[in-house]
Scaffold this motif. Sequence first.
Motif, PDB file in Angstrom:
ATOM      1  N   THR A   1       0.846  -1.189   0.000  1.00  0.00           N
ATOM      2  CA  THR A   1       0.000   0.000   0.000  1.00  0.00           C
ATOM      3  C   THR A   1       0.886   1.245   0.000  1.00  0.00           C
ATOM      4  O   THR A   1       2.073   1.169   0.339  1.00  0.00           O
ATOM      5  CB  THR A   1      -0.944   0.024   1.218  1.00  0.00           C
ATOM      6  OG1 THR A   1      -1.751   1.191   1.186  1.00  0.00           O
ATOM      7  CG2 THR A   1      -0.140   0.013   2.511  1.00  0.00           C
ATOM      8  N   LYS A   2       0.308   2.357  -0.389  1.00  0.00           N
ATOM      9  CA  LYS A   2       1.006   3.643  -0.364  1.00  0.00           C
ATOM     10  C   LYS A   2       0.369   4.614   0.627  1.00  0.00           C
ATOM     11  O   LYS A   2       0.730   5.780   0.671  1.00  0.00           O
ATOM     12  CB  LYS A   2       1.006   4.273  -1.758  1.00  0.00           C
ATOM     13  CG  LYS A   2       1.847   3.527  -2.781  1.00  0.00           C
ATOM     14  CD  LYS A   2       1.894   4.280  -4.103  1.00  0.00           C
ATOM     15  CE  LYS A   2       2.799   3.583  -5.105  1.00  0.00           C
ATOM     16  NZ  LYS A   2       2.860   4.338  -6.393  1.00  0.00           N
ATOM     17  N   LEU A   3      -0.566   4.118   1.427  1.00  0.00           N
ATOM     18  CA  LEU A   3      -1.319   4.971   2.341  1.00  0.00           C
ATOM     19  C   LEU A   3      -0.496   5.303   3.574  1.00  0.00           C
ATOM     20  O   LEU A   3       0.027   4.416   4.255  1.00  0.00           O
ATOM     21  CB  LEU A   3      -2.622   4.283   2.747  1.00  0.00           C
ATOM     22  CG  LEU A   3      -3.658   5.145   3.469  1.00  0.00           C
ATOM     23  CD1 LEU A   3      -4.185   6.221   2.527  1.00  0.00           C
ATOM     24  CD2 LEU A   3      -4.799   4.277   3.977  1.00  0.00           C
ATOM     25  N   HIS A   4      -0.365   6.600   3.867  1.00  0.00           N
ATOM     26  CA  HIS A   4       0.324   7.083   5.063  1.00  0.00           C
ATOM     27  C   HIS A   4      -0.642   7.937   5.875  1.00  0.00           C
ATOM     28  O   HIS A   4      -1.582   8.531   5.327  1.00  0.00           O
ATOM     29  CB  HIS A   4       1.558   7.902   4.687  1.00  0.00           C
ATOM     30  CG  HIS A   4       2.629   7.091   4.045  1.00  0.00           C
ATOM     31  ND1 HIS A   4       3.754   6.668   4.715  1.00  0.00           N
ATOM     32  CD2 HIS A   4       2.748   6.608   2.781  1.00  0.00           C
ATOM     33  CE1 HIS A   4       4.529   5.967   3.896  1.00  0.00           C
ATOM     34  NE2 HIS A   4       3.937   5.914   2.710  1.00  0.00           N
ATOM     35  N   LEU A   5      -0.389   8.031   7.171  1.00  0.00           N
ATOM     36  CA  LEU A   5      -1.298   8.763   8.055  1.00  0.00           C
ATOM     37  C   LEU A   5      -1.424  10.220   7.640  1.00  0.00           C
ATOM     38  O   LEU A   5      -2.514  10.779   7.644  1.00  0.00           O
ATOM     39  CB  LEU A   5      -0.811   8.669   9.501  1.00  0.00           C
ATOM     40  CG  LEU A   5      -1.642   9.402  10.550  1.00  0.00           C
ATOM     41  CD1 LEU A   5      -3.065   8.851  10.581  1.00  0.00           C
ATOM     42  CD2 LEU A   5      -0.993   9.308  11.930  1.00  0.00           C
ATOM     43  N   PHE A   6      -0.320  10.844   7.274  1.00  0.00           N
ATOM     44  CA  PHE A   6      -0.364  12.245   6.847  1.00  0.00           C
ATOM     45  C   PHE A   6       0.791  12.502   5.892  1.00  0.00           C
ATOM     46  O   PHE A   6       1.730  11.695   5.765  1.00  0.00           O
ATOM     47  CB  PHE A   6      -0.292  13.202   8.052  1.00  0.00           C
ATOM     48  CG  PHE A   6       1.007  13.142   8.797  1.00  0.00           C
ATOM     49  CD1 PHE A   6       2.034  14.038   8.516  1.00  0.00           C
ATOM     50  CD2 PHE A   6       1.219  12.195   9.789  1.00  0.00           C
ATOM     51  CE1 PHE A   6       3.241  13.984   9.198  1.00  0.00           C
ATOM     52  CE2 PHE A   6       2.421  12.129  10.475  1.00  0.00           C
ATOM     53  CZ  PHE A   6       3.430  13.026  10.188  1.00  0.00           C
ATOM     54  N   GLY A   7       0.736  13.636   5.234  1.00  0.00           N
ATOM     55  CA  GLY A   7       1.794  14.021   4.300  1.00  0.00           C
ATOM     56  C   GLY A   7       1.383  15.250   3.524  1.00  0.00           C
ATOM     57  O   GLY A   7       0.287  15.810   3.721  1.00  0.00           O
ATOM     58  N   VAL A   8       2.229  15.691   2.631  1.00  0.00           N
ATOM     59  CA  VAL A   8       1.953  16.834   1.761  1.00  0.00           C
ATOM     60  C   VAL A   8       2.439  16.501   0.357  1.00  0.00           C
ATOM     61  O   VAL A   8       3.272  15.615   0.161  1.00  0.00           O
ATOM     62  CB  VAL A   8       2.643  18.130   2.259  1.00  0.00           C
ATOM     63  CG1 VAL A   8       2.059  18.598   3.575  1.00  0.00           C
ATOM     64  CG2 VAL A   8       4.150  17.907   2.384  1.00  0.00           C
ATOM     65  N   LYS A   9       1.922  17.227  -0.606  1.00  0.00           N
ATOM     66  CA  LYS A   9       2.329  17.029  -1.991  1.00  0.00           C
ATOM     67  C   LYS A   9       3.685  17.699  -2.236  1.00  0.00           C
ATOM     68  O   LYS A   9       4.051  18.662  -1.578  1.00  0.00           O
ATOM     69  CB  LYS A   9       1.277  17.605  -2.941  1.00  0.00           C
ATOM     70  CG  LYS A   9       0.001  16.768  -3.038  1.00  0.00           C
ATOM     71  CD  LYS A   9      -0.926  17.325  -4.105  1.00  0.00           C
ATOM     72  CE  LYS A   9      -2.159  16.444  -4.271  1.00  0.00           C
ATOM     73  NZ  LYS A   9      -3.057  16.956  -5.333  1.00  0.00           N
ATOM     74  N   GLU A  10       4.405  17.158  -3.206  1.00  0.00           N
ATOM     75  CA  GLU A  10       5.644  17.800  -3.652  1.00  0.00           C
ATOM     76  C   GLU A  10       5.308  19.164  -4.269  1.00  0.00           C
ATOM     77  O   GLU A  10       4.203  19.335  -4.785  1.00  0.00           O
ATOM     78  CB  GLU A  10       6.342  16.906  -4.679  1.00  0.00           C
ATOM     79  CG  GLU A  10       6.769  15.549  -4.126  1.00  0.00           C
ATOM     80  CD  GLU A  10       7.904  15.639  -3.135  1.00  0.00           C
ATOM     81  OE1 GLU A  10       8.537  16.715  -3.064  1.00  0.00           O
ATOM     82  OE2 GLU A  10       8.160  14.658  -2.425  1.00  0.00           O
ATOM     83  N   PRO A  11       6.187  20.143  -4.228  1.00  0.00           N
ATOM     84  CA  PRO A  11       7.586  20.051  -3.794  1.00  0.00           C
ATOM     85  C   PRO A  11       7.800  20.222  -2.299  1.00  0.00           C
ATOM     86  O   PRO A  11       8.930  20.222  -1.840  1.00  0.00           O
ATOM     87  CB  PRO A  11       8.227  21.194  -4.564  1.00  0.00           C
ATOM     88  CG  PRO A  11       7.163  22.231  -4.632  1.00  0.00           C
ATOM     89  CD  PRO A  11       5.882  21.474  -4.794  1.00  0.00           C
ATOM     90  N   ALA A  12       6.720  20.396  -1.541  1.00  0.00           N
ATOM     91  CA  ALA A  12       6.880  20.586  -0.095  1.00  0.00           C
ATOM     92  C   ALA A  12       7.176  19.244   0.574  1.00  0.00           C
ATOM     93  O   ALA A  12       6.774  18.182   0.086  1.00  0.00           O
ATOM     94  CB  ALA A  12       5.622  21.208   0.494  1.00  0.00           C
ATOM     95  N   ARG A  13       7.865  19.291   1.688  1.00  0.00           N
ATOM     96  CA  ARG A  13       8.132  18.122   2.519  1.00  0.00           C
ATOM     97  C   ARG A  13       7.932  18.526   3.972  1.00  0.00           C
ATOM     98  O   ARG A  13       8.340  19.618   4.381  1.00  0.00           O
ATOM     99  CB  ARG A  13       9.560  17.592   2.312  1.00  0.00           C
ATOM    100  CG  ARG A  13       9.776  16.968   0.939  1.00  0.00           C
ATOM    101  CD  ARG A  13      11.234  16.639   0.716  1.00  0.00           C
ATOM    102  NE  ARG A  13      11.702  15.517   1.513  1.00  0.00           N
ATOM    103  CZ  ARG A  13      11.672  14.238   1.117  1.00  0.00           C
ATOM    104  NH1 ARG A  13      11.174  13.930  -0.074  1.00  0.00           N
ATOM    105  NH2 ARG A  13      12.139  13.278   1.892  1.00  0.00           N
ATOM    106  N   ILE A  14       7.299  17.641   4.727  1.00  0.00           N
ATOM    107  CA  ILE A  14       7.015  17.946   6.134  1.00  0.00           C
ATOM    108  C   ILE A  14       7.965  17.156   7.015  1.00  0.00           C
ATOM    109  O   ILE A  14       8.018  15.934   6.974  1.00  0.00           O
ATOM    110  CB  ILE A  14       5.539  17.647   6.474  1.00  0.00           C
ATOM    111  CG1 ILE A  14       5.257  17.994   7.938  1.00  0.00           C
ATOM    112  CG2 ILE A  14       5.159  16.203   6.157  1.00  0.00           C
ATOM    113  CD1 ILE A  14       3.786  18.001   8.291  1.00  0.00           C
ATOM    114  N   TYR A  15       8.753  17.893   7.794  1.00  0.00           N
ATOM    115  CA  TYR A  15       9.719  17.321   8.721  1.00  0.00           C
ATOM    116  C   TYR A  15       9.338  17.767  10.126  1.00  0.00           C
ATOM    117  O   TYR A  15       9.674  18.879  10.556  1.00  0.00           O
ATOM    118  CB  TYR A  15      11.141  17.792   8.400  1.00  0.00           C
ATOM    119  CG  TYR A  15      11.747  17.213   7.139  1.00  0.00           C
ATOM    120  CD1 TYR A  15      11.096  16.231   6.410  1.00  0.00           C
ATOM    121  CD2 TYR A  15      12.993  17.626   6.699  1.00  0.00           C
ATOM    122  CE1 TYR A  15      11.642  15.698   5.262  1.00  0.00           C
ATOM    123  CE2 TYR A  15      13.564  17.091   5.551  1.00  0.00           C
ATOM    124  CZ  TYR A  15      12.882  16.122   4.833  1.00  0.00           C
ATOM    125  OH  TYR A  15      13.446  15.585   3.704  1.00  0.00           O
TER     126      TYR A  15
END
Length: 365
Positions: A120-134
């Motif tokens: 699967t590719k499902l993650h709890l949270f994230g953002v679209k490129e080009p942003a990255r959440i650290y």
Amino acid sequence: MKNITHRSTSPTVEAWRNFFKARWAVVCLFILLSFYAGALFADFISPYAYDNEDRNLSYAPATKIHFISKGMPAWPYIYPVSFTFDQVHKRVYVEDKTQAMPLKFFHSGDEYKFLGLFKTKLHLFGVKEPARIYLFGGDSRGRDMFSRILFGGRISLTIGLIGVAISFTLGLLVGGIAGYFGGRVDSILMRVCEMFMLVPGFYLMLALRSAVPNNFNSWQIYFSIVVILSFIGWAGLARIIRGMSISLRERDYVLAAKTMGLSDFQIIVRHILPHTVSYSIVAIMLSIPGYILGEAALSLIGLGIQDPLPSWGNMLSDAMAIAHVQLHPWVLIPGVFIFLTVMCFNVIGDRLRDCLDPMMRGEKC
């Protein structure tokens, strides 16, 4: 008159009830369960795979999550960041406020196998490129520290459980056999234990690690470290269990088991070792931190888990240089997780000792 019956509870049940009366012990138990749950579901909770990197975000600070837009509450969002250099050639990250990237839950990201069952590719949270959440910032290669801490927990947390399972099984059997048979068997086994106890633990660990071939991959090194740490911790337990077995072998139920024709091995496993459980549980809880620190020490000096596979120990290698700690203090976050884990195990172990020890149960429980 009404007949009033009193239901007696077993000492084990009563001990667990008393355990949950201690606020700090319950908090520590909740913290440990959270850490283990995070490690188990790391693929889903983390926004990125442990080896997903962006060199342009090397040592990027924690991402700022915004909740206000144009003076009004808004769905959480972030801005992409880029870097420039200041007058001393230090990277300075600035937000590109022309692109607001909303935070997405159940986001599609890196592919993985959920609990090793299905892809699967499902993650709890994230953002679209080009942003990255650290959430915790980035490391030297631009990888998400939060994701790597979750994955690193799989190594650092499980190595203690597996190592304790091996060493305590060995220690219980050796101690039980030595105490039950006594005589020459006891003398030989205790001399073997003393040989292991004579060598300081860390030096014995380094000596055993030097025997591991250098061409091992990270998973082979992982199991090698488990075996190494297990060999260090069993001897002390065996001596204590041996002393307990010497007194237990004279009990009436042991003599009755002999009369019924049970084998010596059955008597040791069924009638002697179960009566050492209360001590063993406490000893296990107090020993797990030693295994976690042992793995962290080996990984920190480059003899343990190898990059890119993360463990809390090898993640601390960036903190070896004082300049990195001064400029990027978030590299110390894995050390915070190691500290919390060790403290939680010690607090829980102390509380269990107070509740399971008949001499202290009435005073502190």
